[in-house]
Design a protein around this motif. Structure first.
Motif, PDB file in Angstrom:
ATOM      1  N   HIS A  49      89.139  21.497 -22.949  1.00  0.00           N
ATOM      2  CA  HIS A  49      88.227  21.934 -24.013  1.00  0.00           C
ATOM      3  C   HIS A  49      88.014  23.444 -24.007  1.00  0.00           C
ATOM      4  O   HIS A  49      87.618  24.007 -25.033  1.00  0.00           O
ATOM      5  CB  HIS A  49      86.866  21.234 -23.875  1.00  0.00           C
ATOM      6  CG  HIS A  49      86.901  19.761 -24.151  1.00  0.00           C
ATOM      7  ND1 HIS A  49      87.957  19.142 -24.777  1.00  0.00           N
ATOM      8  CD2 HIS A  49      86.005  18.785 -23.877  1.00  0.00           C
ATOM      9  CE1 HIS A  49      87.719  17.844 -24.890  1.00  0.00           C
ATOM     10  NE2 HIS A  49      86.530  17.597 -24.337  1.00  0.00           N
ATOM     11  N   LEU A  50      88.247  24.089 -22.877  1.00  0.00           N
ATOM     12  CA  LEU A  50      87.979  25.527 -22.783  1.00  0.00           C
ATOM     13  C   LEU A  50      88.898  26.349 -23.684  1.00  0.00           C
ATOM     14  O   LEU A  50      88.582  27.504 -24.006  1.00  0.00           O
ATOM     15  CB  LEU A  50      88.125  26.000 -21.329  1.00  0.00           C
ATOM     16  CG  LEU A  50      87.052  25.499 -20.359  1.00  0.00           C
ATOM     17  CD1 LEU A  50      87.319  26.031 -18.958  1.00  0.00           C
ATOM     18  CD2 LEU A  50      85.661  25.908 -20.823  1.00  0.00           C
ATOM     19  N   ASP A  51      90.033  25.774 -24.072  1.00  0.00           N
ATOM     20  CA  ASP A  51      90.951  26.511 -24.948  1.00  0.00           C
ATOM     21  C   ASP A  51      90.418  26.650 -26.366  1.00  0.00           C
ATOM     22  O   ASP A  51      90.911  27.478 -27.134  1.00  0.00           O
ATOM     23  CB  ASP A  51      92.319  25.811 -24.990  1.00  0.00           C
ATOM     24  CG  ASP A  51      93.042  25.870 -23.661  1.00  0.00           C
ATOM     25  OD1 ASP A  51      92.804  26.837 -22.914  1.00  0.00           O
ATOM     26  OD2 ASP A  51      93.831  24.946 -23.361  1.00  0.00           O
ATOM     27  N   GLY A  52      89.406  25.853 -26.724  1.00  0.00           N
ATOM     28  CA  GLY A  52      88.910  25.895 -28.095  1.00  0.00           C
ATOM     29  C   GLY A  52      87.415  26.111 -28.203  1.00  0.00           C
ATOM     30  O   GLY A  52      86.768  25.587 -29.131  1.00  0.00           O
ATOM     31  N   VAL A  53      86.841  26.872 -27.276  1.00  0.00           N
ATOM     32  CA  VAL A  53      85.399  27.128 -27.315  1.00  0.00           C
ATOM     33  C   VAL A  53      85.055  27.956 -28.561  1.00  0.00           C
ATOM     34  O   VAL A  53      85.691  28.972 -28.846  1.00  0.00           O
ATOM     35  CB  VAL A  53      84.936  27.860 -26.045  1.00  0.00           C
ATOM     36  CG1 VAL A  53      83.451  28.210 -26.137  1.00  0.00           C
ATOM     37  CG2 VAL A  53      85.198  26.991 -24.818  1.00  0.00           C
ATOM     38  N   VAL A  54      84.032  27.512 -29.291  1.00  0.00           N
ATOM     39  CA  VAL A  54      83.605  28.175 -30.524  1.00  0.00           C
ATOM     40  C   VAL A  54      82.577  29.248 -30.205  1.00  0.00           C
ATOM     41  O   VAL A  54      81.747  29.094 -29.301  1.00  0.00           O
ATOM     42  CB  VAL A  54      83.005  27.133 -31.497  1.00  0.00           C
ATOM     43  CG1 VAL A  54      82.437  27.807 -32.743  1.00  0.00           C
ATOM     44  CG2 VAL A  54      84.071  26.113 -31.874  1.00  0.00           C
TER      45      VAL A  54
END
Length: 309
Positions: free
Chosen positions: A283-288
């Motif tokens: 999930h860290l690759d797509g943190v908003v």
């Protein structure tokens, strides 16, 4: 490095060895010396150094310039780097020198992250694991040479497993009288929960949606990755680490789907979502991007009055 005891500022360094490694892992510069500590050398049965052997050897101040030149612009790497750094800092302060160290890396923590399956993480155990011959344990030079030899395969394994290197910043202060002191190196877990997050907490994590900067992340005991690595990644992503579980907690990292005790259990009771450490890392690759917290400063108080208590 060998010392006369375990408390920097009271015990002294009795031998030191440092190797400057290039990007290819080859030694570019080296330093080795016995040191006359001016005190009892301590556990001779461990390091093998007697008062007679150390008498007349250089003092730390005599080798400080050469050590500073070797360290300049490099990351200090050691097996239990907190120990080595604290002793180097104490010795430097005694002779009025400033160590040009801005980052350090601990090979104990790095080996722990690799989950090598060894009985322990002592240097001699890791040397045997990687097939490196250790000629003289607890000898400063031999320990440095062994560490240099195992560093290359360790870094390669870390790259293969996508493990973050435990490289931590260190700081120092310059006082009005010109004295430089080196701040203590503390484990990140001790500090992370008190570090301010620059983003507002957007609330709970919702499955299927991305993480948002400012979310408060807790870590349970039931994880495969080390807490240090997970906390580093949390902070790097602009998330907030919390060591408590409450209604403001956004997410709990826990590899047990139905924990029966500890922080994972508390999170379940409060309805806090649980994700595994592997899922969290993906999930860290797509943190908003989150909403920043504005800082207000009253400039009128600057340079005016002070109150002493």
């Amino acid at each position: 490095m060998e010392t006369s005891g375990f408390r920097p500022g009271q015990a002294r360094v009795v031998s030191i060895a440092a190797l400057a490694l290039g990007d290819d892992g080859n030694v570019e510069q080296s330093l080795y010396s016995l040191l006359d500590p001016g005190v009892d050398p301590g556990p001779t049965h461990v390091h093998g150094l007697t008062a007679e052997m150390l008498h007349g050897q250089p003092c730390f101040g005599d080798i400080a310039d050469a050590l500073i030149e070797l360290l300049d612009g490099r990351t200090l790497v050691a097996h239990n780097v907190g120990f080595d750094y604290s002793f180097l800092a104490a010795e430097a302060e005694l002779v009025g020198e400033e160590l040009p160290i801005d980052t350090v890396m601990c090979t104990v923590e790095l080996a722990r992250r690799l989950d090598l399956g060894t009985e322990n993480l002592r240097l001699e155990t890791l040397a045997a694991h990687w097939g490196v011959t250790q000629m003289k344990p607890h000898d400063a030079l031999d320990d440095a040479l062994v560490l240099a030899q195992i560093l290359k395969p360790v870094l390669l394994r870390a790259r293969e497993r996508k493990v973050w290197l435990p490289v931590h910043p260190v700081t120092r202060r310059r006082w009005p009288n010109g004295l430089v002191t080196h701040d203590e190196l503390r484990p990140l877990k001790m500090l992370a929960a008190r570090l301010p997050c620059p983003y507002l907490n957007p609330g709970r994590y919702v499955r299927g949606r991305p993480l948002v900067q400012g979310m408060r992340i807790a870590v349970s005991a039931e994880v495969q990755r080390t807490h240090e690595e997970l906390i580093e990644r949390i902070l790097h992503a602009g998330l907030a680490y919390t060591d408590t579980v409450d209604l403001e907690t956004s997410l709990m990292i826990c590899n047990e789907p139905e924990p029966e005790h500890g922080k994972g259990y508390q999170a379940r009771q409060l309805g806090v979502p649980l994700v595994t450490d592997a899922d969290f890392l993906t999930h860290l690759d797509g943190v908003v991007a989150g909403t920043g917290i504005e800082e207000f400063t009253d400039i009128r108080a600057a340079g005016e009055q002070f109150a002493l208590f």
